[in-house]
Design a protein around this motif. Sequence first.
Motif, PDB file in Angstrom:
ATOM      1  N   LEU A 134       9.099  -6.311   2.187  1.00 26.59           N
ATOM      2  CA  LEU A 134      10.455  -6.861   2.274  1.00 26.59           C
ATOM      3  C   LEU A 134      11.171  -6.641   1.004  1.00 26.59           C
ATOM      4  CD1 LEU A 134      12.868  -8.474   3.475  1.00 26.59           C
ATOM      5  CD2 LEU A 134      11.686 -10.600   2.501  1.00 26.59           C
ATOM      6  N   LEU A 135      10.604  -7.003  -0.196  1.00 26.14           N
ATOM      7  CA  LEU A 135      11.192  -6.687  -1.623  1.00 26.14           C
ATOM      8  C   LEU A 135      11.288  -5.262  -1.572  1.00 26.14           C
ATOM      9  CD1 LEU A 135      10.446  -9.557  -1.991  1.00 26.14           C
ATOM     10  CD2 LEU A 135       9.527  -8.905  -4.307  1.00 26.14           C
ATOM     11  N   GLY A 136      10.326  -4.224  -1.193  1.00 18.44           N
ATOM     12  CA  GLY A 136      10.412  -2.849  -1.436  1.00 18.44           C
ATOM     13  C   GLY A 136      11.741  -2.383  -0.500  1.00 18.44           C
ATOM     14  N   LYS A 137      12.086  -2.892   0.622  1.00 22.86           N
ATOM     15  CA  LYS A 137      13.180  -2.288   1.581  1.00 22.86           C
ATOM     16  C   LYS A 137      14.309  -3.034   0.868  1.00 22.86           C
ATOM     17  CE  LYS A 137      10.383  -2.522   6.039  1.00 22.86           C
ATOM     18  NZ  LYS A 137      10.645  -1.193   6.270  1.00 22.86           N
ATOM     19  N   MET A 138      14.466  -4.243   0.371  1.00 18.66           N
ATOM     20  CA  MET A 138      15.539  -4.693  -0.129  1.00 18.66           C
ATOM     21  C   MET A 138      16.077  -3.845  -1.285  1.00 18.66           C
ATOM     22  SD  MET A 138      15.097  -8.677   0.213  1.00 18.66           S
ATOM     23  CE  MET A 138      16.770  -9.327  -0.086  1.00 18.66           C
ATOM     24  N   ARG A 139      15.028  -3.398  -2.224  1.00 16.77           N
ATOM     25  CA  ARG A 139      15.352  -2.601  -3.308  1.00 16.77           C
ATOM     26  C   ARG A 139      15.959  -1.178  -3.088  1.00 16.77           C
ATOM     27  NH1 ARG A 139      16.570   0.968  -5.941  1.00 16.77           N
ATOM     28  NH2 ARG A 139      15.805   1.461  -8.068  1.00 16.77           N
ATOM     29  N   THR A 140      15.404  -0.598  -1.897  1.00 16.39           N
ATOM     30  CA  THR A 140      15.932   0.729  -1.498  1.00 16.39           C
ATOM     31  C   THR A 140      17.090   0.653  -1.062  1.00 16.39           C
ATOM     32  OG1 THR A 140      13.564   1.356  -0.894  1.00 16.39           O
ATOM     33  CG2 THR A 140      15.282   2.405   0.026  1.00 16.39           C
ATOM     34  N   VAL A 161       5.788   1.179  -2.341  1.00 19.19           N
ATOM     35  CA  VAL A 161       5.371  -0.330  -2.174  1.00 19.19           C
ATOM     36  C   VAL A 161       4.433  -0.599  -0.752  1.00 19.19           C
ATOM     37  CG1 VAL A 161       6.825  -1.371  -3.479  1.00 19.19           C
ATOM     38  CG2 VAL A 161       7.373  -1.195  -1.051  1.00 19.19           C
ATOM     39  N   LEU A 162       4.561   0.566   0.033  1.00 21.65           N
ATOM     40  CA  LEU A 162       3.700   0.642   1.229  1.00 21.65           C
ATOM     41  C   LEU A 162       2.231   0.479   0.959  1.00 21.65           C
ATOM     42  CD1 LEU A 162       5.281   3.203   3.636  1.00 21.65           C
ATOM     43  CD2 LEU A 162       5.090   0.873   3.916  1.00 21.65           C
ATOM     44  N   GLY A 163       1.793   1.178  -0.143  1.00 22.46           N
ATOM     45  CA  GLY A 163       0.555   0.808  -0.637  1.00 22.46           C
ATOM     46  C   GLY A 163      -0.064  -0.462  -0.855  1.00 22.46           C
ATOM     47  N   PRO A 164       0.482  -1.067  -1.726  1.00 26.24           N
ATOM     48  CA  PRO A 164       0.102  -2.530  -1.774  1.00 26.24           C
ATOM     49  C   PRO A 164       0.323  -3.354  -0.659  1.00 26.24           C
ATOM     50  CG  PRO A 164       1.785  -1.836  -3.596  1.00 26.24           C
ATOM     51  CD  PRO A 164       1.557  -0.903  -2.641  1.00 26.24           C
ATOM     52  N   SER A 165       1.304  -3.054   0.244  1.00 24.38           N
ATOM     53  CA  SER A 165       1.417  -3.653   1.685  1.00 24.38           C
ATOM     54  C   SER A 165       0.272  -3.460   2.431  1.00 24.38           C
ATOM     55  CB  SER A 165       2.813  -3.263   2.402  1.00 24.38           C
ATOM     56  OG  SER A 165       3.937  -3.411   1.704  1.00 24.38           O
ATOM     57  N   LEU A 224       6.298 -10.272  -6.085  1.00 26.30           N
ATOM     58  CA  LEU A 224       7.038 -10.210  -7.335  1.00 26.30           C
ATOM     59  C   LEU A 224       6.217  -9.332  -8.348  1.00 26.30           C
ATOM     60  CD1 LEU A 224       9.097 -12.786  -9.131  1.00 26.30           C
ATOM     61  CD2 LEU A 224       7.765 -11.370 -10.459  1.00 26.30           C
ATOM     62  N   VAL A 225       4.787  -9.728  -8.286  1.00 22.84           N
ATOM     63  CA  VAL A 225       4.161  -8.915  -9.527  1.00 22.84           C
ATOM     64  C   VAL A 225       3.905  -7.509  -9.089  1.00 22.84           C
ATOM     65  CG1 VAL A 225       1.719  -8.666 -10.528  1.00 22.84           C
ATOM     66  CG2 VAL A 225       2.738 -11.077  -9.988  1.00 22.84           C
ATOM     67  N   GLN A 226       3.821  -7.201  -7.887  1.00 24.25           N
ATOM     68  CA  GLN A 226       3.792  -5.733  -7.375  1.00 24.25           C
ATOM     69  C   GLN A 226       4.984  -5.119  -7.509  1.00 24.25           C
ATOM     70  OE1 GLN A 226       1.196  -3.957  -6.237  1.00 24.25           O
ATOM     71  NE2 GLN A 226      -0.067  -5.751  -6.843  1.00 24.25           N
ATOM     72  N   ASN A 227       6.177  -5.586  -7.709  1.00 25.46           N
ATOM     73  CA  ASN A 227       7.471  -4.847  -7.875  1.00 25.46           C
ATOM     74  C   ASN A 227       8.082  -5.112  -9.302  1.00 25.46           C
ATOM     75  OD1 ASN A 227       8.637  -3.946  -4.862  1.00 25.46           O
ATOM     76  ND2 ASN A 227       7.608  -5.936  -4.818  1.00 25.46           N
ATOM     77  N   LEU A 228       7.322  -6.185 -10.054  1.00 24.82           N
ATOM     78  CA  LEU A 228       7.902  -6.165 -11.405  1.00 24.82           C
ATOM     79  C   LEU A 228       7.984  -4.858 -12.205  1.00 24.82           C
ATOM     80  CD1 LEU A 228       9.040  -8.354 -13.332  1.00 24.82           C
ATOM     81  CD2 LEU A 228       6.690  -8.861 -13.789  1.00 24.82           C
ATOM     82  N   SER A 229       6.904  -4.072 -12.167  1.00 24.17           N
ATOM     83  CA  SER A 229       7.116  -2.638 -12.956  1.00 24.17           C
ATOM     84  C   SER A 229       8.144  -1.841 -12.765  1.00 24.17           C
ATOM     85  CB  SER A 229       5.888  -2.139 -12.783  1.00 24.17           C
ATOM     86  OG  SER A 229       4.646  -2.817 -13.109  1.00 24.17           O
ATOM     87  N   PHE A 230       8.513  -1.822 -11.409  1.00 26.27           N
ATOM     88  CA  PHE A 230       9.738  -1.103 -10.904  1.00 26.27           C
ATOM     89  C   PHE A 230      11.009  -1.845 -11.443  1.00 26.27           C
ATOM     90  CE2 PHE A 230       6.418  -0.263  -7.540  1.00 26.27           C
ATOM     91  CZ  PHE A 230       6.477   1.185  -7.952  1.00 26.27           C
ATOM     92  N   HIS A 231      11.057  -3.148 -11.405  1.00 19.21           N
ATOM     93  CA  HIS A 231      12.130  -3.867 -11.820  1.00 19.21           C
ATOM     94  C   HIS A 231      12.311  -3.777 -13.313  1.00 19.21           C
ATOM     95  CE1 HIS A 231      15.132  -7.127 -12.676  1.00 19.21           C
ATOM     96  NE2 HIS A 231      14.129  -7.795 -13.565  1.00 19.21           N
ATOM     97  N   LEU A 232      11.296  -3.639 -14.039  1.00 21.15           N
ATOM     98  CA  LEU A 232      11.576  -3.478 -15.522  1.00 21.15           C
ATOM     99  C   LEU A 232      11.913  -2.187 -15.901  1.00 21.15           C
ATOM    100  CD1 LEU A 232       8.515  -5.542 -16.801  1.00 21.15           C
ATOM    101  CD2 LEU A 232      10.631  -6.172 -17.055  1.00 21.15           C
ATOM    102  N   LYS A 233      11.504  -1.023 -15.088  1.00 23.74           N
ATOM    103  CA  LYS A 233      12.007   0.185 -15.326  1.00 23.74           C
ATOM    104  C   LYS A 233      13.341   0.386 -14.929  1.00 23.74           C
ATOM    105  CE  LYS A 233      10.952   5.153 -14.141  1.00 23.74           C
ATOM    106  NZ  LYS A 233      12.083   5.682 -13.598  1.00 23.74           N
ATOM    107  N   ASP A 234      13.650  -0.235 -13.613  1.00 25.38           N
ATOM    108  CA  ASP A 234      15.158  -0.230 -13.518  1.00 25.38           C
ATOM    109  C   ASP A 234      16.320  -0.758 -14.425  1.00 25.38           C
ATOM    110  OD1 ASP A 234      14.663   0.756 -11.025  1.00 25.38           O
ATOM    111  OD2 ASP A 234      14.824  -1.148  -9.687  1.00 25.38           O
TER     112      ASP A 234
END
Length: 420
Positions: free
Chosen positions: A381-387, A58-62, A253-263
């Motif tokens: 923030l969302l990427g860090k919290m997920r990690t 998620v550093l890329g979208p950031s 949320l949109v940027q992380n949604l694909s990762f959430h769906l995979k999770d």
Amino acid sequence: MTAFAKASLQKQPIFFYGWIVLGAVFLIYASGTIGVTTIPLLNVKLRTEFGWTHEQTVLGPSLLFLIMGLLSPIAGFLLDTLNPKRLLMIGWVCFILALILYSFISSFWMYMAFYGLYALGSVCTGVIPGMYLISKWFKHYRGIATGIFTVGSSFGGTIFPRFGGYMLQQTSWQETALWLAGATALCAIAPWFFVRLTPESMATTIDGLPLQSTQEEAQKEYTNETLQSALKTVEFYVILLVTALVWFSIQPLVQNLSFHLKDVGVEPERAGSILSILFMFSIAGKLFFGWLSDHANKKNILFAATLNLTLGAVLVRLTGEIHQEWLFYCAAIVYGLGFSGAFTMVQLLVAERYSKSKDFGKILGAVTTADSLAVVVGVSLLGKMRTALGNYDAAFTVIVVSAFIGALGVMFLKYLDKRS
């Protein structure tokens, strides 16, 4: 001026050319969303292939939104001094080159370079030039015009994730990126042929109205307000806060949604379908809220839209605990309507308040900077919290709170209106 010339100026064409300009910026805005709606599907493949963490990915979208935030004031300045059409064409080239670069990614620095180049394209083709041109061509129809323009991102989000998901099933992520580059080229030709900068360049007036009424209205509403004077008002900072909170509640949320769906075990093709449903319903939301804003108080509609956004974020949060297919699609529908309405209305909020300012471009740049930096913080923030936590439950709770505070900010803007 001769009587014949006056008569020619009073006579308006049957079809208003502003709709053609709107269609052109719509297409390039749609193709420009590939980086934020479809590339995340490919990023899932990259993360697996190269062994990157969620935080790294998620550093890329950031970076994308950080560069957008830093460059937005420059784009706003250029709009007030140069040619918006040239910015659109520069952005178009950047998009195509970036997607070609993506197909050759073999290291993390190339991944970041892709997002850096895509960020430059987004600044040149996104909300700033789009809203600038809409404000030049539309006044009474600005609400529905803005709704149609912002539908571009939903249209792109409906078509390209499904296309990307399908291509990932048929071929490699490298070839998928090249197919997306070709699609971008097809969508982005329109600005070169059809964009015109002002109604006068096509022998018409704003909204296609009679010349006399347009001149009288422009004289009555024109203001010499500058960016410096806006910075001295409480209203400006509240508007910055509201728009930043709305963007914080959408793009991360949109940027992380694909990762959430995979999770939670959703397959890539089904994930693409869920994302397509989300953006398909956002089309209806943008058109509805844009149309409604031409017939009702914009702040009241923005308040309703932010509440809708909050409810949608709550449903997305629940999908982390309830892995039922009906909830995934229900969350996509409600969140799609909510984010589209809030996104459209914050653009209109800024345009309605500052479009007559002599520094409108600079003010747009300042607002977009705040929005983009909010997204940078949110995505990171969302990427860090997920990690750290292993899932997105707490991260999506932050999104819910952000959207609700945004609604409270709109209420404060209404309070300021009553005081003035």
